[in-house]
Design a protein around this motif. Structure first.
Motif, short mmCIF file in Angstrom:
data_model
loop_
_atom_site.label_atom_id
_atom_site.label_comp_id
_atom_site.label_asym_id
_atom_site.label_seq_id
_atom_site.Cartn_x
_atom_site.Cartn_y
_atom_site.Cartn_z
N VAL A 51 4.53 -3.92 2.60
CA VAL A 51 4.30 -2.55 2.19
C VAL A 51 3.56 -1.83 3.13
O VAL A 51 3.82 -0.56 3.42
CB VAL A 51 3.61 -2.65 0.64
CG1 VAL A 51 3.35 -1.37 0.36
CG2 VAL A 51 4.56 -3.20 -0.48
N ASN A 52 2.55 -2.48 3.75
CA ASN A 52 1.72 -2.03 4.58
C ASN A 52 2.76 -1.34 6.03
O ASN A 52 2.63 -0.31 6.44
CB ASN A 52 0.60 -2.70 5.15
CG ASN A 52 -0.37 -2.12 6.11
OD1 ASN A 52 -0.84 -0.83 5.61
ND2 ASN A 52 -0.75 -2.59 7.30
N ILE A 111 4.62 1.72 4.99
CA ILE A 111 3.86 2.78 4.93
C ILE A 111 3.58 3.36 6.45
O ILE A 111 3.76 4.60 6.40
CB ILE A 111 2.39 2.36 4.29
CG1 ILE A 111 2.32 2.14 2.83
CG2 ILE A 111 1.36 3.66 4.56
CD1 ILE A 111 1.11 1.66 2.25
N PHE A 149 8.16 5.42 5.64
CA PHE A 149 7.73 5.82 4.22
C PHE A 149 8.78 5.90 3.40
O PHE A 149 8.62 5.54 2.26
CB PHE A 149 6.63 7.05 4.56
CG PHE A 149 5.96 7.08 3.14
CD1 PHE A 149 4.90 6.21 2.93
CD2 PHE A 149 6.32 8.25 2.47
CE1 PHE A 149 4.17 6.50 1.50
CE2 PHE A 149 5.78 8.55 1.22
CZ PHE A 149 4.67 7.80 0.91
N LEU A 189 9.84 2.83 1.84
CA LEU A 189 9.01 2.58 0.87
C LEU A 189 9.32 2.93 -0.51
O LEU A 189 9.43 2.61 -1.75
CB LEU A 189 7.56 2.52 1.17
CG LEU A 189 6.66 2.57 0.14
CD1 LEU A 189 6.54 0.77 -0.09
CD2 LEU A 189 5.17 2.62 0.68
N ALA A 236 -4.09 1.02 0.03
CA ALA A 236 -2.84 1.41 -0.73
C ALA A 236 -1.83 0.38 -0.77
O ALA A 236 -1.24 0.07 -1.88
CB ALA A 236 -2.00 2.67 -0.15
N ALA A 237 -1.68 -0.52 0.23
CA ALA A 237 -0.61 -1.63 0.30
C ALA A 237 -0.90 -2.51 -0.80
O ALA A 237 -0.12 -3.41 -1.30
CB ALA A 237 -0.45 -2.25 1.65
N ILE A 280 -0.38 -0.99 -4.44
CA ILE A 280 1.42 -1.04 -4.48
C ILE A 280 1.83 -2.40 -4.59
O ILE A 280 2.97 -2.75 -5.49
CB ILE A 280 2.20 -0.41 -3.20
CG1 ILE A 280 1.62 1.18 -3.28
CG2 ILE A 280 3.58 -0.38 -3.20
CD1 ILE A 280 1.82 1.85 -1.93
#
Length: 112
Positions: free
Chosen positions: A35-36, A39, A43, A46, A72-73, A76
């Protein structure tokens, strides 16, 4: 619920190839890294992934607003895992109800 079932559905819906026998903590860490990376690098991909996995957009926005300064990762990844676990539970429930219907009983009859 077995972690292998969770990993299997995550692999299928996210197009990953994670090993079937990894500890939950490692699964979480790997998802956070994926996820990171999205991001930072892609994006849009994602966002598409979150739609495909069916992560609740309102819930995500709320959690991001409420946890300013948090990674945020992590948020999420946890939402992805939670959503996949919901799907697994729903499929088990549907399977039980479906089996009962095929056997001529309803879910309520089985509970009694």
């Amino acid at each position: 619920m077995e972690d292998s079932t969770l990993i299997q559905i995550i692999n299928l819906e996210m197009g990953l190839d994670l090993p079937q026998q990894i500890p939950f903590s490692e699964l979480r860490t790997k998802l956070q890294a994926i996820v990171n990376g999205l991001i930072v690098q892609d994006f849009e991909q994602l966002v598409n992934l979150l739609y495909r996995v069916d992560v609740n957009e309102r819930k995500l926005k709320f959690l991001l607003r409420e946890n300013v300064g948090e990674d945020a990762a992590v948020i999420i990844a946890d939402l992805i895992i939670a959503r996949q676990m919901e799907k697994i539970a729903s499929r088990k429930q549907f399977g039980q109800d479906n089996n009962a219907a095929q056997n001529g009983t309803t879910g309520e009859e089985e509970r009694w």
